[in-house]
Design a protein around this motif. Structure first.
Motif, PDB file in Angstrom:
ATOM      1  N   ILE A  23      16.570 -46.327  29.323  1.00 15.50           N
ATOM      2  CA  ILE A  23      16.461 -44.920  29.728  1.00 15.50           C
ATOM      3  C   ILE A  23      15.089 -44.658  30.347  1.00 15.50           C
ATOM      4  CG2 ILE A  23      16.362 -42.534  28.900  1.00 15.50           C
ATOM      5  CD1 ILE A  23      18.419 -43.344  26.750  1.00 15.50           C
ATOM      6  N   VAL A  24      14.048 -45.112  29.668  1.00 21.59           N
ATOM      7  CA  VAL A  24      12.679 -44.888  30.157  1.00 21.59           C
ATOM      8  C   VAL A  24      12.452 -45.590  31.493  1.00 21.59           C
ATOM      9  CG1 VAL A  24      10.234 -45.324  29.667  1.00 21.59           C
ATOM     10  CG2 VAL A  24      11.733 -44.442  27.865  1.00 21.59           C
ATOM     11  N   ALA A  25      13.015 -46.797  31.647  1.00 22.16           N
ATOM     12  CA  ALA A  25      12.852 -47.533  32.901  1.00 22.16           C
ATOM     13  C   ALA A  25      13.563 -46.853  34.063  1.00 22.16           C
ATOM     14  CB  ALA A  25      13.368 -48.955  32.733  1.00 22.16           C
ATOM     15  N   SER A  26      14.565 -46.021  33.761  1.00 25.09           N
ATOM     16  CA  SER A  26      15.327 -45.335  34.812  1.00 25.09           C
ATOM     17  C   SER A  26      14.562 -44.172  35.418  1.00 25.09           C
ATOM     18  CB  SER A  26      16.663 -44.828  34.242  1.00 25.09           C
ATOM     19  OG  SER A  26      17.461 -45.893  33.759  1.00 25.09           O
ATOM     20  N   LEU A  27      13.525 -43.697  34.722  1.00 23.05           N
ATOM     21  CA  LEU A  27      12.750 -42.569  35.211  1.00 23.05           C
ATOM     22  C   LEU A  27      11.832 -43.007  36.338  1.00 23.05           C
ATOM     23  CD1 LEU A  27      11.893 -39.557  34.727  1.00 23.05           C
ATOM     24  CD2 LEU A  27      10.045 -40.480  33.314  1.00 23.05           C
ATOM     25  N   LEU A  28      11.939 -42.347  37.488  1.00 22.64           N
ATOM     26  CA  LEU A  28      11.116 -42.641  38.666  1.00 22.64           C
ATOM     27  C   LEU A  28      11.339 -44.061  39.167  1.00 22.64           C
ATOM     28  CD1 LEU A  28       7.860 -40.907  37.381  1.00 22.64           C
ATOM     29  CD2 LEU A  28       9.445 -40.012  39.095  1.00 22.64           C
ATOM     30  N   GLU A  29      12.500 -44.625  38.881  1.00 25.70           N
ATOM     31  CA  GLU A  29      12.815 -45.991  39.285  1.00 25.70           C
ATOM     32  C   GLU A  29      13.060 -46.055  40.795  1.00 25.70           C
ATOM     33  OE1 GLU A  29      15.890 -49.437  37.721  1.00 25.70           O
ATOM     34  OE2 GLU A  29      16.619 -47.380  37.901  1.00 25.70           O
ATOM     35  N   GLY A  30      12.392 -46.981  41.447  1.00 26.27           N
ATOM     36  CA  GLY A  30      12.637 -47.224  42.867  1.00 26.27           C
ATOM     37  C   GLY A  30      12.139 -46.151  43.794  1.00 26.27           C
ATOM     38  N   GLY A  31      11.372 -45.208  43.289  1.00 24.27           N
ATOM     39  CA  GLY A  31      10.867 -44.139  44.144  1.00 24.27           C
ATOM     40  C   GLY A  31       9.354 -44.159  44.207  1.00 24.27           C
ATOM     41  N   ASP A  32       8.800 -43.626  45.275  1.00 26.51           N
ATOM     42  CA  ASP A  32       7.352 -43.514  45.397  1.00 26.51           C
ATOM     43  C   ASP A  32       6.892 -42.254  44.680  1.00 26.51           C
ATOM     44  OD1 ASP A  32       7.152 -45.807  46.959  1.00 26.51           O
ATOM     45  OD2 ASP A  32       7.546 -44.695  48.816  1.00 26.51           O
ATOM     46  N   HIS A  33       5.954 -42.412  43.788  1.00 25.37           N
ATOM     47  CA  HIS A  33       5.410 -41.263  43.085  1.00 25.37           C
ATOM     48  C   HIS A  33       3.955 -41.541  42.753  1.00 25.37           C
ATOM     49  CE1 HIS A  33       6.761 -44.037  39.906  1.00 25.37           C
ATOM     50  NE2 HIS A  33       5.821 -43.511  39.165  1.00 25.37           N
ATOM     51  N   PRO A  34       3.121 -40.520  42.769  1.00 27.33           N
ATOM     52  CA  PRO A  34       1.700 -40.724  42.483  1.00 27.33           C
ATOM     53  C   PRO A  34       1.454 -40.990  41.007  1.00 27.33           C
ATOM     54  CG  PRO A  34       2.169 -38.391  42.778  1.00 27.33           C
ATOM     55  CD  PRO A  34       3.437 -39.124  43.110  1.00 27.33           C
ATOM     56  N   ASP A  35       0.429 -41.761  40.710  1.00 24.57           N
ATOM     57  CA  ASP A  35       0.032 -41.944  39.317  1.00 24.57           C
ATOM     58  C   ASP A  35      -0.326 -40.583  38.730  1.00 24.57           C
ATOM     59  OD1 ASP A  35       0.441 -44.612  39.402  1.00 24.57           O
ATOM     60  OD2 ASP A  35      -1.658 -45.188  39.553  1.00 24.57           O
ATOM     61  N   LEU A  54       4.835 -43.612  26.347  1.00 24.89           N
ATOM     62  CA  LEU A  54       3.385 -43.711  26.150  1.00 24.89           C
ATOM     63  C   LEU A  54       2.809 -44.999  26.721  1.00 24.89           C
ATOM     64  CD1 LEU A  54       3.123 -42.301  22.511  1.00 24.89           C
ATOM     65  CD2 LEU A  54       2.249 -41.222  24.595  1.00 24.89           C
ATOM     66  N   GLN A  55       3.651 -45.965  26.950  1.00 25.16           N
ATOM     67  CA  GLN A  55       3.201 -47.245  27.522  1.00 25.16           C
ATOM     68  C   GLN A  55       3.147 -47.215  29.045  1.00 25.16           C
ATOM     69  OE1 GLN A  55       5.704 -50.386  25.945  1.00 25.16           O
ATOM     70  NE2 GLN A  55       5.436 -49.675  23.834  1.00 25.16           N
ATOM     71  N   ARG A  56       3.552 -46.118  29.648  1.00 20.37           N
ATOM     72  CA  ARG A  56       3.577 -46.020  31.107  1.00 20.37           C
ATOM     73  C   ARG A  56       2.305 -45.334  31.620  1.00 20.37           C
ATOM     74  NH1 ARG A  56       9.350 -44.794  33.820  1.00 20.37           N
ATOM     75  NH2 ARG A  56       7.870 -44.639  35.552  1.00 20.37           N
ATOM     76  N   PRO A  57       1.416 -46.086  32.258  1.00 20.90           N
ATOM     77  CA  PRO A  57       0.172 -45.495  32.744  1.00 20.90           C
ATOM     78  C   PRO A  57       0.363 -44.618  33.984  1.00 20.90           C
ATOM     79  CG  PRO A  57       0.308 -47.795  33.407  1.00 20.90           C
ATOM     80  CD  PRO A  57       1.486 -47.538  32.517  1.00 20.90           C
ATOM     81  N   ASP A  58       1.561 -44.654  34.572  1.00 23.04           N
ATOM     82  CA  ASP A  58       1.809 -43.914  35.819  1.00 23.04           C
ATOM     83  C   ASP A  58       2.212 -42.478  35.593  1.00 23.04           C
ATOM     84  OD1 ASP A  58       4.188 -45.020  34.676  1.00 23.04           O
ATOM     85  OD2 ASP A  58       5.284 -44.614  36.526  1.00 23.04           O
ATOM     86  N   ILE A  59       2.389 -42.060  34.333  1.00 17.59           N
ATOM     87  CA  ILE A  59       2.859 -40.698  34.073  1.00 17.59           C
ATOM     88  C   ILE A  59       1.893 -39.933  33.170  1.00 17.59           C
ATOM     89  CG2 ILE A  59       5.268 -41.403  34.346  1.00 17.59           C
ATOM     90  CD1 ILE A  59       5.579 -41.161  31.290  1.00 17.59           C
ATOM     91  N   ASP A  60       1.954 -38.621  33.267  1.00 13.92           N
ATOM     92  CA  ASP A  60       1.215 -37.705  32.402  1.00 13.92           C
ATOM     93  C   ASP A  60       2.248 -37.044  31.498  1.00 13.92           C
ATOM     94  OD1 ASP A  60      -0.446 -35.863  31.201  1.00 13.92           O
ATOM     95  OD2 ASP A  60      -0.595 -34.564  32.972  1.00 13.92           O
ATOM     96  N   LEU A  61       2.348 -37.530  30.262  1.00 15.11           N
ATOM     97  CA  LEU A  61       3.438 -37.153  29.370  1.00 15.11           C
ATOM     98  C   LEU A  61       3.114 -35.918  28.532  1.00 15.11           C
ATOM     99  CD1 LEU A  61       6.225 -37.900  28.102  1.00 15.11           C
ATOM    100  CD2 LEU A  61       4.960 -39.294  26.440  1.00 15.11           C
ATOM    101  N   ARG A  62       4.095 -35.019  28.472  1.00 20.02           N
ATOM    102  CA  ARG A  62       4.098 -33.903  27.531  1.00 20.02           C
ATOM    103  C   ARG A  62       5.452 -33.903  26.831  1.00 20.02           C
ATOM    104  NH1 ARG A  62      -0.340 -34.242  29.162  1.00 20.02           N
ATOM    105  NH2 ARG A  62      -1.713 -32.628  30.020  1.00 20.02           N
TER     106      ARG A  62
END
Length: 263
Positions: A23-35, A54-62
């Motif tokens: 599920i987590v890997a499906s988020l923003l998969e294959g798309g360009d997005h800023p860190d 929490l292991q994904r450095p590319d997202i700002d989690l809330r």
């Protein structure tokens, strides 16, 4: 310490770690997005998705969680959640307090309020480019299917007007504790290129909801209370049932009922 799943909150804890990672890997998969892309997790519960987010450095989690017992568990078991975890009801939360700009959504949605969550997402659509969520399989199929299907309905039309929807995979009851009585599914919504409907949105929603109110009847019968005086009752579209109309058909119909061509 473990959190007791509460029936009133529609809680079933996902315990299959493979499904959680997928599920987590499906988020923003294959798309360009800023860190630092903003991500809001709805209903983290005991953190089965949170631990991988929490292991994904590319997202700002809330996170937003309505259950105080789950909030205490999360703050005890995961570092760095202070100021990032909101004890609140997603349906009532002032989301601009959480993210002033755009953000994506992820979560295992409580099945008993999933439709309400989607209507809130529709209201936030200009700020929510992507949603990855697990919901009841029947609802997932309804949202993702096209016209002509017996399960095609109100949410199908309203969500597909603004999002491209992918049915990603099915999740069996054994992946949860306690196991639900239904199968589940994960879907992904990505904001499409539509900027406006070309017709009053409140009226469009009213037409869609009214059309599906008695789905076995033709639109000539179901929409009669909304048809303006002098409307052409011989219009072939009115001889169809709601499930036969595409999103574009509904937009065009609503526009013609208002006396303005759809853009």
């Amino acid at each position: 310490m473990e959190v007791r799943a509460k029936k009133a909150l529609g809680q079933h804890w996902l315990v299959d770690q493979g499904v959680a990672r997928r599920i987590v890997a499906s988020l923003l998969e294959g798309g360009d997005h800023p860190d630092g892309t903003g991500v809001l997790e709805i209903g983290p519960g005991m953190g089965v998705l949170t631990q991988y987010l929490l292991q994904r450095p590319d997202i700002d989690l809330r996170m937003v969680e309505v259950d105080d017992e789950s909030v205490r568990y999360l703050l005890t078991h995961y570092n760095g959640l202070q100021g990032r975890l909101y004890e609140a009801d997603f349906l009532k939360l002032d989301l601009r307090r959480v993210f002033p700009g755009s953000y994506c959504i992820i979560g295992n949605f409580p099945y008993n309020i999933s439709s309400q969550i989607f209507f809130r997402i529709l209201d936030e659509r200009e700020r929510v480019p992507e949603v990855v969520c697990m919901i009841q399989k029947e609802v997932a199929e309804r949202i993702a299917c096209g016209p002509g299907s017996k399960v095609y309905g109100i949410l199908s039309v309203l969500l597909q007007a603004w999002y491209d929807i992918e049915y990603l995979f099915t999740v069996e009851p054994g992946a949860f504790a306690p196991p639900p009585k239904v199968r589940s599914a994960v879907i992904r919504l990505r904001r499409n290129s539509r900027k406006e409907l070309g017709v009053d949105e409140a009226f469009f929603r009213k037409v869609v909801k009214t059309a599906f109110g008695q789905r076995r009847k033709t639109l000539r019968n179901t929409l009669r209370p909304l048809l303006p005086e002098g409307f052409d009752l011989a219009d072939p579209v009115l001889g169809k049932r709601a499930e036969q109309l595409s999103v574009e058909d509904f937009i065009a119909l609503a526009a013609s009922m208002m006396g303005s061509p759809a853009q």
